[in-house]
Scaffold this motif. Structure first.
Motif, PDB file in Angstrom:
ATOM      1  N   THR A   1       4.240   9.646  -2.582  1.00 47.96           N
ATOM      2  CA  THR A   1       4.451  10.850  -3.385  1.00 47.96           C
ATOM      3  C   THR A   1       3.136  11.199  -4.077  1.00 47.96           C
ATOM      4  O   THR A   1       2.380  10.305  -4.472  1.00 47.96           O
ATOM      5  N   GLU A   2       2.862  12.479  -4.190  1.00 51.39           N
ATOM      6  CA  GLU A   2       1.669  12.933  -4.915  1.00 51.39           C
ATOM      7  C   GLU A   2       1.908  14.363  -5.372  1.00 51.39           C
ATOM      8  O   GLU A   2       2.087  15.262  -4.546  1.00 51.39           O
ATOM      9  N   ALA A   3       1.933  14.548  -6.673  1.00 53.50           N
ATOM     10  CA  ALA A   3       2.219  15.874  -7.230  1.00 53.50           C
ATOM     11  C   ALA A   3       1.100  16.852  -6.912  1.00 53.50           C
ATOM     12  O   ALA A   3      -0.078  16.537  -7.076  1.00 53.50           O
ATOM     13  N   ASP A   4       1.487  18.014  -6.458  1.00 55.54           N
ATOM     14  CA  ASP A   4       0.558  19.142  -6.412  1.00 55.54           C
ATOM     15  C   ASP A   4       0.609  19.766  -7.802  1.00 55.54           C
ATOM     16  O   ASP A   4       1.627  20.343  -8.188  1.00 55.54           O
ATOM     17  N   ILE A   5      -0.460  19.615  -8.583  1.00 60.71           N
ATOM     18  CA  ILE A   5      -0.432  20.112  -9.966  1.00 60.71           C
ATOM     19  C   ILE A   5      -1.236  21.406 -10.129  1.00 60.71           C
ATOM     20  O   ILE A   5      -1.639  21.758 -11.235  1.00 60.71           O
ATOM     21  N   SER A   6      -1.405  22.126  -9.024  1.00 61.61           N
ATOM     22  CA  SER A   6      -2.160  23.378  -9.105  1.00 61.61           C
ATOM     23  C   SER A   6      -1.451  24.403  -9.991  1.00 61.61           C
ATOM     24  O   SER A   6      -2.104  25.164 -10.715  1.00 61.61           O
ATOM     25  N   ALA A   7      -0.105  24.416  -9.989  1.00 62.47           N
ATOM     26  CA  ALA A   7       0.619  25.362 -10.861  1.00 62.47           C
ATOM     27  C   ALA A   7       0.405  25.009 -12.321  1.00 62.47           C
ATOM     28  O   ALA A   7       0.202  25.891 -13.165  1.00 62.47           O
TER      29      ALA A   7
ATOM     30  N   GLU B   1       0.800  -1.228   0.000  1.00 60.51           N
ATOM     31  CA  GLU B   1       0.000   0.000   0.000  1.00 60.51           C
ATOM     32  C   GLU B   1       0.834   1.280   0.000  1.00 60.51           C
ATOM     33  O   GLU B   1       0.289   2.378   0.133  1.00 60.51           O
ATOM     34  N   GLN B   2       2.150   1.145  -0.115  1.00 60.71           N
ATOM     35  CA  GLN B   2       2.954   2.344  -0.344  1.00 60.71           C
ATOM     36  C   GLN B   2       2.434   3.002  -1.626  1.00 60.71           C
ATOM     37  O   GLN B   2       2.056   2.326  -2.572  1.00 60.71           O
ATOM     38  N   ARG B   3       2.429   4.330  -1.651  1.00 63.38           N
ATOM     39  CA  ARG B   3       1.726   5.026  -2.723  1.00 63.38           C
ATOM     40  C   ARG B   3       2.649   5.997  -3.463  1.00 63.38           C
ATOM     41  O   ARG B   3       3.484   6.663  -2.856  1.00 63.38           O
ATOM     42  N   ARG B   4       2.460   6.042  -4.771  1.00 65.80           N
ATOM     43  CA  ARG B   4       3.235   6.958  -5.606  1.00 65.80           C
ATOM     44  C   ARG B   4       2.304   7.620  -6.624  1.00 65.80           C
ATOM     45  O   ARG B   4       1.214   7.123  -6.888  1.00 65.80           O
ATOM     46  N   ASP B   5       2.789   8.718  -7.184  1.00 63.27           N
ATOM     47  CA  ASP B   5       2.057   9.369  -8.274  1.00 63.27           C
ATOM     48  C   ASP B   5       2.584   8.770  -9.577  1.00 63.27           C
ATOM     49  O   ASP B   5       3.614   9.184 -10.098  1.00 63.27           O
ATOM     50  N   PHE B   6       1.868   7.768 -10.089  1.00 66.22           N
ATOM     51  CA  PHE B   6       2.270   7.073 -11.316  1.00 66.22           C
ATOM     52  C   PHE B   6       1.664   7.790 -12.520  1.00 66.22           C
ATOM     53  O   PHE B   6       0.435   7.915 -12.619  1.00 66.22           O
TER      54      PHE B   6
ATOM     55  N   LEU C   1       4.991  17.368 -12.844  1.00 69.16           N
ATOM     56  CA  LEU C   1       4.308  16.625 -13.889  1.00 69.16           C
ATOM     57  C   LEU C   1       3.992  15.229 -13.356  1.00 69.16           C
ATOM     58  O   LEU C   1       4.780  14.296 -13.457  1.00 69.16           O
ATOM     59  N   GLY C   2       2.842  15.144 -12.740  1.00 70.06           N
ATOM     60  CA  GLY C   2       2.268  13.900 -12.250  1.00 70.06           C
ATOM     61  C   GLY C   2       0.777  13.988 -12.484  1.00 70.06           C
ATOM     62  O   GLY C   2       0.293  14.943 -13.096  1.00 70.06           O
ATOM     63  N   THR C   3       0.048  13.029 -11.975  1.00 70.94           N
ATOM     64  CA  THR C   3      -1.409  13.048 -12.166  1.00 70.94           C
ATOM     65  C   THR C   3      -2.113  13.876 -11.111  1.00 70.94           C
ATOM     66  O   THR C   3      -3.260  14.279 -11.288  1.00 70.94           O
ATOM     67  N   GLY C   4      -1.438  14.094  -9.970  1.00 70.56           N
ATOM     68  CA  GLY C   4      -2.084  14.753  -8.845  1.00 70.56           C
ATOM     69  C   GLY C   4      -2.848  13.789  -7.965  1.00 70.56           C
ATOM     70  O   GLY C   4      -3.448  14.199  -6.970  1.00 70.56           O
ATOM     71  N   GLN C   5      -2.828  12.502  -8.318  1.00 69.99           N
ATOM     72  CA  GLN C   5      -3.542  11.467  -7.543  1.00 69.99           C
ATOM     73  C   GLN C   5      -2.613  10.275  -7.332  1.00 69.99           C
ATOM     74  O   GLN C   5      -2.268   9.579  -8.284  1.00 69.99           O
ATOM     75  N   CYS C   6      -2.201  10.048  -6.093  1.00 64.23           N
ATOM     76  CA  CYS C   6      -1.349   8.887  -5.839  1.00 64.23           C
ATOM     77  C   CYS C   6      -2.188   7.609  -5.886  1.00 64.23           C
ATOM     78  O   CYS C   6      -3.387   7.627  -5.651  1.00 64.23           O
TER      79      CYS C   6
END
Length: 323
Positions: A290-296, A215-220, A245-250
């Protein structure tokens, strides 16, 4: 003319292939083919020329006219081995090389779209493009972060230099076609697929640090989406900056494994998951989230959706099956 450095690599080759699909073959690929197997990534691509990375850099420094009619440089070339601890080698390849190209592009007003990395965040719990959240944990992450810092400082101290687009992309966990040459650095989707083909099961880490098994989580993020973002910025030359540059959803490693298993199940396989003890040497030194903040990214107008793990993995497995 278009230049793609690292053009025989993972993301670079996908950019080249997509440009081909859009009718462009006036492309110069720059790379290091010491690992000759990387040529496979270009075998179905059409390009105008290939240059070794050292020859290219020398010609840029000589200003021999190579860049005179270049529309854009996608700078994907780098040493991306997070386990490489030769800092001199890393800084020469990822920092100094990038600086030389940056100044050449600024002088000639060529859009410069370059690969940064989510590794700049290291041990941070927040993944936002701000200095306070950036704390690289290895020399690879440091080399990428230091170049981002150089761009920021130059833009602040000499804004008049920036008459053309400069964009850095902090790639999260990218997966998809044309990564087979990366070996141990290839995505878990790639490794899970290989393990299932070889043994009928894929192996995941057992739980640790409060996370359940797998259940370790990444932004794939699917490489096709990474290419779309690169090309969108090129089509919007007034947009510059450094962007996650990720999905914003881990999603979990279980999600990736389940998608690979489901695809194989549709081919008649009875694949399964197995969990192995979490390695002692990684305890306390492993990114479990990891989870990208893609607000920018959204704020500058990029409004396209990103593939979730199941959608991206299925597209990837179909590609692997055909190749």
């Amino acid at each position: 003319m278009i230049i793609v450095t690292g053009g025989a690599g993972f993301i670079g080759a996908n950019i080249v292939k997509t440009l081909n699909e859009q009718g462009r073959s006036d492309i110069i690929v720059v790379d290091d083919l010491s690992d000759g197997k990387k040529f496979y990534n270009l075998a179905d691509c059409d390009i105008a020329d290939y240059l070794d990375k050292e020859d290219f850099l020398q010609r840029v420094q000589l200003d021999d006219g190579l860049l005179d009619n270049v529309e854009v440089i996608f700078h994907e070339g780098a040493c991306s081995e997070t386990t490489e601890w030769n800092g001199k080698y890393m800084m020469e390849n990822n920092y100094e090389y990038s600086k030389i190209l940056l100044h050449a592009c600024l002088e000639k007003r060529i859009p410069y779209l370059y690969a940064s990395s989510a590794a700049v965040y290291g041990g941070s719990a927040v993944f936002k493009e701000e200095r306070s959240f950036e704390q690289p944990l290895n020399v690879y992450g440091y080399s990428k972060w230091q170049f981002d810092q150089y761009v920021r400082q130059l833009r602040s101290s000499a804004p008049a230099l920036f008459q053309s687009q400069v964009v850095g992309f902090r790639y999260f966990n990218v997966y998809g076609p044309r990564e087979q040459h990366k070996g141990s650095m290839a995505s878990v989707a790639f490794h899970f697929n290989n393990q299932i083909q070889a043994n009928g099961f894929c192996k995941l880490f057992a739980g640790c640090d409060g996370y359940a098994d797998g259940e370790q989580r990444r932004d794939f993020v699917f490489v096709g989406d990474v290419v779309k973002v690169n090309l969108w910025f090129w089509a919007n030359p007034d947009k510059s900056g450094i962007f996650n540059l990720g999905t914003g959803q881990c999603q979990s490693f279980n999600d990736v494994a389940d998608a690979v298993i489901a695809w194989h199940g549709e081919q008649g396989s009875n694949a399964r998951k197995e969990y192995m003890p979490f390695p002692d040497h990684l305890k306390g030194a492993y990114q479990s989230f990891t989870e990208a903040d893609i607000s920018a990214l959204r704020s500058v107008g990029y409004d396209h959706s990103f593939a979730d793990v199941k959608t991206g993995v299925y597209a990837y497995m179909n590609w692997l099956d055909q190749h």
